[in-house]
Scaffold this motif. Sequence first.
Motif, short mmCIF file in Angstrom:
data_model
loop_
_atom_site.label_atom_id
_atom_site.label_comp_id
_atom_site.label_asym_id
_atom_site.label_seq_id
_atom_site.Cartn_x
_atom_site.Cartn_y
_atom_site.Cartn_z
N VAL A 38 78.01 101.12 -62.43
CA VAL A 38 78.60 101.23 -63.76
C VAL A 38 78.25 102.59 -64.34
O VAL A 38 77.08 102.97 -64.38
CB VAL A 38 78.08 100.12 -64.69
CG1 VAL A 38 78.70 100.23 -66.07
CG2 VAL A 38 78.37 98.75 -64.09
N VAL A 86 74.92 96.73 -70.37
CA VAL A 86 76.27 96.67 -69.85
C VAL A 86 76.88 95.33 -70.25
O VAL A 86 76.24 94.28 -70.08
CB VAL A 86 76.30 96.82 -68.31
CG1 VAL A 86 77.74 96.73 -67.79
CG2 VAL A 86 75.68 98.14 -67.89
N GLN A 118 72.33 101.96 -67.62
CA GLN A 118 73.78 101.96 -67.64
C GLN A 118 74.39 102.52 -66.37
O GLN A 118 75.60 102.61 -66.24
CB GLN A 118 74.28 102.70 -68.87
CG GLN A 118 73.92 101.98 -70.16
CD GLN A 118 74.58 102.58 -71.37
OE1 GLN A 118 75.15 103.65 -71.33
NE2 GLN A 118 74.49 101.87 -72.48
N PRO A 130 79.51 100.05 -70.39
CA PRO A 130 78.25 100.36 -71.09
C PRO A 130 78.36 100.03 -72.56
O PRO A 130 79.41 100.23 -73.19
CB PRO A 130 78.09 101.87 -70.86
CG PRO A 130 78.91 102.18 -69.65
CD PRO A 130 80.07 101.23 -69.70
#
Length: 254
Positions: free
Chosen positions: A213, A132, A176, A123
């Motif tokens: 992520v 990202v 993110q 991130p």
Amino acid sequence: MTKLSAEAYAIVEGRHSDPFHYLGVHTEGDKTVVRAFLPEASKVEAIGEHGETAALARIHDAGLFAGALPNGSKRYQLRARFGENVVDLDDPYRFPPVLTDFDLYLLGEGTHQRIYDKLGAHPTTLDGVNGVAFVVLAPNARRVSVVGDFNFWNPRRHPMRVRGVGYWSCSCPMPQQAIIINSISSAHRPAPGTEIRSGGVCRGNAPQHRIIVVDETRLPHPRPAPAGINGWARRCRSTKSISVRGGARATMNG
């Protein structure tokens, strides 16, 4: 349609190794122009930093758009129509490189001490935009792209650029916690086959294998070691163990 350059066709055909050289904002003569590749969009506009808009012309039927930015703005967004939906997008090709020249130097000589902070997906916030940052080492790849739900799993939407000895990178504005994968097209495959990897921990075919992520700073961490544990560990390291006849072991301080 205007006559297109070889770079434009490389973008459309998904074989450009440095899409930042063509896409994004560029200066042509006394004009500031922006180019965007949005295959699923029927209409695209550029939005200047003060809210002014300018339509981008479709210069290739595959979804390549280009036009002058309003008032020569350097910071902008894209407004695209996908069917009945109109969305505002941050263009990933207006952001600076993920890896600095110093990063590439250290990676090239094998002395980078925080490679885990550079490779993979992390991130990041660039110019106030959350997203990202991706870096993948693929020295024999012909193309590396970021694909996921956010771009309809289309590997031509977010191609990465290659720098150094094969480090492909790109910063993508997205949630993110988006589900993403990296699409790596090998130079040794004549057909546009796709191999899926992300940080070397996942491979397979989209969308069965996915990476989520997350911000590791928000993850729970183990409790600190008890007081005095470091001194105990040093004492253990200073004690050497040797084998003696009969299977017994003896220790000696060194």
